[in-house]
Design an enzyme around this catalytic site. Sequence first.
Site, PDB file in Angstrom:
ATOM      1  N   HIS A 214      25.124 -17.375  18.555  1.00 51.01           N
ATOM      2  CA  HIS A 214      24.445 -16.301  20.003  1.00 51.01           C
ATOM      3  C   HIS A 214      22.885 -15.654  20.160  1.00 51.01           C
ATOM      4  O   HIS A 214      22.805 -15.043  21.356  1.00 51.01           O
ATOM      5  CB  HIS A 214      25.471 -15.267  20.222  1.00 51.01           C
ATOM      6  CG  HIS A 214      25.008 -14.147  19.625  1.00 51.01           C
ATOM      7  ND1 HIS A 214      25.362 -13.414  17.884  1.00 51.01           N
ATOM      8  CD2 HIS A 214      24.430 -12.602  20.159  1.00 51.01           C
ATOM      9  CE1 HIS A 214      24.799 -12.536  17.646  1.00 51.01           C
ATOM     10  NE2 HIS A 214      23.976 -12.288  18.672  1.00 51.01           N
TER      11      HIS A 214
HETATM   12  C1  UD1 Z   1      24.600  -8.729  23.651  1.00 47.59           C
HETATM   13  C2  UD1 Z   1      22.362  -8.358  22.842  1.00 47.59           C
HETATM   14  C3  UD1 Z   1      22.457  -8.469  21.395  1.00 47.59           C
HETATM   15  C4  UD1 Z   1      23.847  -8.763  20.872  1.00 47.59           C
HETATM   16  C5  UD1 Z   1      25.026  -9.237  21.400  1.00 47.59           C
HETATM   17  C6  UD1 Z   1      26.169  -8.320  20.721  1.00 47.59           C
HETATM   18  C7  UD1 Z   1      21.478  -7.444  24.444  1.00 47.59           C
HETATM   19  C8  UD1 Z   1      19.782  -7.703  24.843  1.00 47.59           C
HETATM   20  N1  UD1 Z   1      21.668  -8.526  23.752  1.00 47.59           N
HETATM   21  O1  UD1 Z   1      23.995 -10.624  23.698  1.00 47.59           O
HETATM   22  O2  UD1 Z   1      22.084  -7.508  21.119  1.00 47.59           O
HETATM   23  O3  UD1 Z   1      23.652  -8.976  19.247  1.00 47.59           O
HETATM   24  O4  UD1 Z   1      25.362  -8.865  22.620  1.00 47.59           O
HETATM   25  O5  UD1 Z   1      27.569  -9.926  20.955  1.00 47.59           O
HETATM   26  O6  UD1 Z   1      22.045  -6.639  24.559  1.00 47.59           O
HETATM   27  N2  UD1 Z   1      29.174 -13.092  28.274  1.00 47.59           N
HETATM   28  C9  UD1 Z   1      30.913 -13.529  28.981  1.00 47.59           C
HETATM   29  N3  UD1 Z   1      31.611 -12.672  28.322  1.00 47.59           N
HETATM   30  C10 UD1 Z   1      31.875 -11.494  28.061  1.00 47.59           C
HETATM   31  C11 UD1 Z   1      30.396 -11.312  27.378  1.00 47.59           C
HETATM   32  C12 UD1 Z   1      28.706 -12.325  27.980  1.00 47.59           C
HETATM   33  O7  UD1 Z   1      30.908 -14.876  29.286  1.00 47.59           O
HETATM   34  O8  UD1 Z   1      32.085 -11.198  27.497  1.00 47.59           O
HETATM   35  C13 UD1 Z   1      28.377 -14.478  28.518  1.00 47.59           C
HETATM   36  C14 UD1 Z   1      27.300 -14.497  30.046  1.00 47.59           C
HETATM   37  O9  UD1 Z   1      27.289 -15.349  30.148  1.00 47.59           O
HETATM   38  C15 UD1 Z   1      26.298 -13.932  29.437  1.00 47.59           C
HETATM   39  C16 UD1 Z   1      26.039 -14.218  28.891  1.00 47.59           C
HETATM   40  O10 UD1 Z   1      27.034 -14.204  27.511  1.00 47.59           O
HETATM   41  O11 UD1 Z   1      25.504 -13.964  30.495  1.00 47.59           O
HETATM   42  C17 UD1 Z   1      25.251 -13.328  27.659  1.00 47.59           C
HETATM   43  O12 UD1 Z   1      25.793 -11.732  27.317  1.00 47.59           O
HETATM   44  P1  UD1 Z   1      24.627 -10.771  27.305  1.00 47.59           P
HETATM   45  O13 UD1 Z   1      25.353  -9.067  26.845  1.00 47.59           O
HETATM   46  O14 UD1 Z   1      23.783 -10.274  28.321  1.00 47.59           O
HETATM   47  O15 UD1 Z   1      24.341 -11.345  25.602  1.00 47.59           O
HETATM   48  P2  UD1 Z   1      24.376 -11.339  24.995  1.00 47.59           P
HETATM   49  O16 UD1 Z   1      23.952 -12.938  24.306  1.00 47.59           O
HETATM   50  O17 UD1 Z   1      25.779 -11.228  24.229  1.00 47.59           O
HETATM   51  N1  UDP Z   2      32.139 -10.023  15.105  1.00 46.78           N
HETATM   52  C1  UDP Z   2      34.054 -10.515  15.638  1.00 46.78           C
HETATM   53  N2  UDP Z   2      34.339 -11.832  16.019  1.00 46.78           N
HETATM   54  C2  UDP Z   2      33.932 -12.751  16.331  1.00 46.78           C
HETATM   55  C3  UDP Z   2      32.229 -12.655  16.369  1.00 46.78           C
HETATM   56  C4  UDP Z   2      31.840 -11.419  15.188  1.00 46.78           C
HETATM   57  O1  UDP Z   2      34.273  -9.659  15.362  1.00 46.78           O
HETATM   58  O2  UDP Z   2      34.159 -13.646  16.713  1.00 46.78           O
HETATM   59  C5  UDP Z   2      31.812  -8.832  14.363  1.00 46.78           C
HETATM   60  C6  UDP Z   2      31.283  -9.292  13.376  1.00 46.78           C
HETATM   61  O3  UDP Z   2      32.268  -9.212  12.126  1.00 46.78           O
HETATM   62  C7  UDP Z   2      30.723  -8.259  13.516  1.00 46.78           C
HETATM   63  C8  UDP Z   2      29.675  -7.999  15.110  1.00 46.78           C
HETATM   64  O4  UDP Z   2      31.332  -8.028  15.686  1.00 46.78           O
HETATM   65  O5  UDP Z   2      30.643  -6.742  13.443  1.00 46.78           O
HETATM   66  C9  UDP Z   2      28.675  -8.632  15.543  1.00 46.78           C
HETATM   67  O6  UDP Z   2      28.587  -8.796  16.043  1.00 46.78           O
HETATM   68  P1  UDP Z   2      27.616  -9.604  17.118  1.00 46.78           P
HETATM   69  O7  UDP Z   2      27.731 -10.272  15.930  1.00 46.78           O
HETATM   70  O8  UDP Z   2      27.882  -9.899  18.720  1.00 46.78           O
HETATM   71  O9  UDP Z   2      26.561  -9.041  17.246  1.00 46.78           O
HETATM   72  P2  UDP Z   2      24.610  -8.273  16.411  1.00 46.78           P
HETATM   73  O10 UDP Z   2      25.622  -7.938  15.369  1.00 46.78           O
HETATM   74  O11 UDP Z   2      24.334  -9.905  15.577  1.00 46.78           O
HETATM   75  O12 UDP Z   2      24.523  -8.116  16.791  1.00 46.78           O
END
Ligand code: UD1
Ligand code: UDP
Length: 365
Positions: A214
């Site tokens: 992601h």
């Molecule tokens: C964010 C964090 C990242 C973290 C990740 C955990 C920032 C800059 N990044 O990244 O550090 O590792 O969360 O998962 O804050 N979207 C959906 N449904 C949701 C959420 C997101 O469809 O419930 C889609 C949307 O198109 C959105 C995209 O995912 O634009 C990215 O979501 P966003 O929260 O901006 O960043 P993450 O990649 O999730």
């Molecule tokens: N995770 C989860 N379900 C999923 C993918 C990830 O519960 O389908 C959990 C994972 O085990 C960890 C956390 O989400 O505890 C990590 O989140 P993510 O990878 O989104 O973010 P990051 O740690 O890179 O910020």
Amino acid sequence: MKLLTIVGARPQFIKAAPFSEKFRKVNEEILIHTGQHYDKNMSNIFFEELNIPKPDYQLSIGSGSHGTQTGAMLTEIEKVILKENPDGILVYGDTNSTLAGALAASKLHIPVFHVEAGLRSYNKLMPEEQNRVLTDHISTLLLCPTKTAVENLKSEGLVENVINTGDIMYDVVLRNIDFAETKYNSGAFISELISENLVFDLEVGEKFYLSTIHRAENTDAPNKIIEILQALESLDYKVILPIHPRTRKIINELSMELKNVLLINPVGYLMMLYLTKNAEMVITDSGGLQKEAYFLETPCTTLRDQTEWIETLENGWNVLSSINQNEIIKHVKRDLNCYKHPQPKHFGDGNAAENIANAILEWRA
Ligand code: UD1
Ligand code: UDP
């Protein structure tokens, strides 16, 4: 003490679970959910599974560009702070919700407590690196998960109010792994994944890899996603890939036919723990998952050029791979000498939630 805690993204819900439980036994905590993550299986599922208290404020900010999203959070969090007048603000990690919370509090001279302070990739192009550096430098109390994090802060001149509490994600793993193993054993995980996904094709007892992707650096460039998926397609075991919504959108546009990769919806935390523990290897660009693989003694290949969790690289438990098909395959198929090396206790003893609560209360006293 009246504490205002900010969460918004999946890993922050997971980190909040043990702390909220501990802290609320004797103190007041108000929980704000920014709404950065909002799909059921990116948000609600964690509150239900991990018994996280219902947020007192749901800001419903949703998705957007960094500026739009962070700015909207800043505006709304400020309103809540002015209304609640807390003694301090707690923020987790390095997301846009973290920075918005820290900045709103700091401008109002409310103490900021940062859990997971001091992590660095030293890659300033990463949005998370910007968020964590800025948050650390406006925080009052820097609550670090490792010794490395303490040292990183020292090299930036941050030496006061820096405490090594251990890693709160380790607490969560220790509390939940036995339950997850019992719940999903004997193929129960397969039945659940079949019932929740259009296609899921794995036999009971069949070996598998677990992957998540992601990170912006991998998802913003379609050629990188293609390179990763081609590598996963040519592996010897099937790859279970619970797909983050941002990556799902890109993969849908590619219309690649996937046979070895089992694309599924994001799963709950307990399922994730079970899969991590039982996979032959984890292949990921997630920060949290690299560590969970390490805690559960599953080798990991990290699809990035840097990691903040450098301890996991010791003895080859985790290996960094550039985004190149042959490189990824080479790292996944490496000799797993790591199994010969017991892991040192780099991440504390599973009592980080208590250490964090004590540090906050002692700081105030
Ligand atoms: C964010 C964090 C990242 C973290 C990740 C955990 C920032 C800059 N990044 O990244 O550090 O590792 O969360 O998962 O804050 N979207 C959906 N449904 C949701 C959420 C997101 O469809 O419930 C889609 C949307 O198109 C959105 C995209 O995912 O634009 C990215 O979501 P966003 O929260 O901006 O960043 P993450 O990649 O999730
Ligand atoms: N995770 C989860 N379900 C999923 C993918 C990830 O519960 O389908 C959990 C994972 O085990 C960890 C956390 O989400 O505890 C990590 O989140 P993510 O990878 O989104 O973010 P990051 O740690 O890179 O910020």
